[in-house]
Design an enzyme around this catalytic site. Structure first.
Site, PDB file in Angstrom:
ATOM      1  N   LYS A  37      -1.722  -6.310  -4.914  1.00 28.77           N
ATOM      2  CA  LYS A  37      -2.453  -7.590  -5.013  1.00 28.77           C
ATOM      3  C   LYS A  37      -2.026  -8.093  -6.629  1.00 28.77           C
ATOM      4  CE  LYS A  37      -6.288  -6.382  -1.942  1.00 28.77           C
ATOM      5  NZ  LYS A  37      -6.016  -7.444  -1.096  1.00 28.77           N
TER       6      LYS A  37
ATOM      7  N   ARG B  98      -6.853  -2.805   9.416  1.00 32.49           N
ATOM      8  CA  ARG B  98      -6.646  -2.596  10.636  1.00 32.49           C
ATOM      9  C   ARG B  98      -6.032  -1.082  10.988  1.00 32.49           C
ATOM     10  NH1 ARG B  98      -2.591  -7.441  10.653  1.00 32.49           N
ATOM     11  NH2 ARG B  98      -4.039  -7.973   8.784  1.00 32.49           N
TER      12      ARG B  98
END
Length: 337
Positions: free
Chosen positions: A252, A326
């Protein structure tokens, strides 16, 4: 965790400030003097759905006029927001107590309890910063209604405390220890699977996200199973426990990492919820599952293009390592089955 405000029964000999929610001015006559009532009559319409302050000798009184009719959920939320505003006013006045009277008291009190929360763990002058508000007075009837709400707010505030704690003090193992302490306080059962057990269950999603971390993963299993449970199959809550998310090798930008200590908010919500359910002894069988790790780019970190296998044998191609949630949740959902 910060102390939750004490709830005390209101009696006629109460000495302190009051907050009254009303629809008609006549409802205030037993609580306010004539001068105050005249002020409410003169200004009340301008303060619809707002707190109007009217002095009562050395103590302050606030009154809140209910406006147009809205559905029950919308009204409850309006009153929570009113409670939050009220506690801000009370703290600004350095009050340590307030009596909440009239209509919708439980939801006003709920908003006040939640609004009074502070995270002061790392302040050297926390005693100076601490809010003055410590006690709410409500009628005996409202106190009974408020009891389960107060328990729910305990769970919410515990979750906030976990979310606010930085990873230097809340690794995956630390999160598991917090859950263990909560199980002792509130009476639910817990099992924490360590890395070897996770490997034996072939939880490839959780393990892959953990490859780049020096800290081991954990899989937290919590259960509230009262004898009088009304559900045959358990209600299963699954919460993402990424205690810090750098994005892994799909790193990020630095300004997107500032609040990534909160990427375990789902886990905090599950731990808080099962804590509240057990404390209230809800007649519901609940299981809480939390796969926990951090997501870092170090060591043998999973790379874009890697193919991993989760615990039910499904293969997954990882195209972006910042999609770690996920992956760990897939193993938890398989376990839930």
């Amino acid at each position: 965790m910060n102390d939750i405000m004490k709830i005390t029964t209101y009696t006629p000999d109460y000495n302190g400030s009051t907050a009254i929610v009303y629809a008609e001015t006549k409802e205030l006559s037993q609580h306010l003097n004539q001068t105050q009532l005249d002020r409410v009559r003169g200004l009340g319409e301008k303060f619809e759905e707002k707190w109007l302050e009217v002095q009562a000798g050395t103590d302050t009184a606030w009154v809140y006029k209910i406006g147009k009719s809205v559905d029950a959920d919308a009204r409850a939320e309006k009153m929570r927001q009113a409670g939050n505003t009220l506690v801000l006013k009370a703290n600004a006045a350095y009050l340590d107590r307030i009596a909440i009277l009239g209509a919708h008291v439980p939801h006003v009190a709920e908003g006040a309890i939640l609004g009074n929360y502070q995270f002061l763990r790392y302040f050297s002058d926390s005693h100076k910063r601490k809010n003055s508000m410590a006690q709410l007075f409500v009628s005996k009837e409202d106190e009974q209604t408020l009891a389960p709400i107060a328990t729910a707010t305990m769970g919410a505030l515990f979750a906030r405390e976990l979310v606010n704690t930085p990873v230097i003090d809340l690794t995956a193992t630390d999160l598991a220890n917090q859950a263990k302490e909560a199980s002792k306080r509130h009476g639910f059962s817990i099992e924490v699977l360590e890395k070897k057990q996770i490997e034996s269950l072939k939880m490839g999603g959780l393990l892959a996200v953990n490859y780049g971390s020096p800290e081991p993963p954990v899989f937290i299993i919590m259960e509230h199973k009262p004898k009088n449970a009304t559900n045959e199959k358990p209600l299963v809550l699954v919460g993402k426990g990424v205690v810090y998310d750098t994005g892994g090798l799909s790193l990020k930008p630095s300004n997107y990492m500032d609040d990534m200590k909160s990427d375990m908010g789902g886990a905090a919500a599950v731990i808080g919820a099962i804590s509240a359910a057990a404390e209230a002894n809800l007649p519901v069988h609940i299981i809480g599952l939390v796969p926990a790790t951090d997501n870092r780019p170090g060591g043998n970190a999973v790379t874009p293009g890697d193919v991993i296998t989760i615990s039910d044998g499904t293969s997954v191609e990882v195209m972006n390592t910042d999609a770690e949630g996920r992956l760990i949740l897939s193993d938890a959902l398989v376990y839930a089955k």
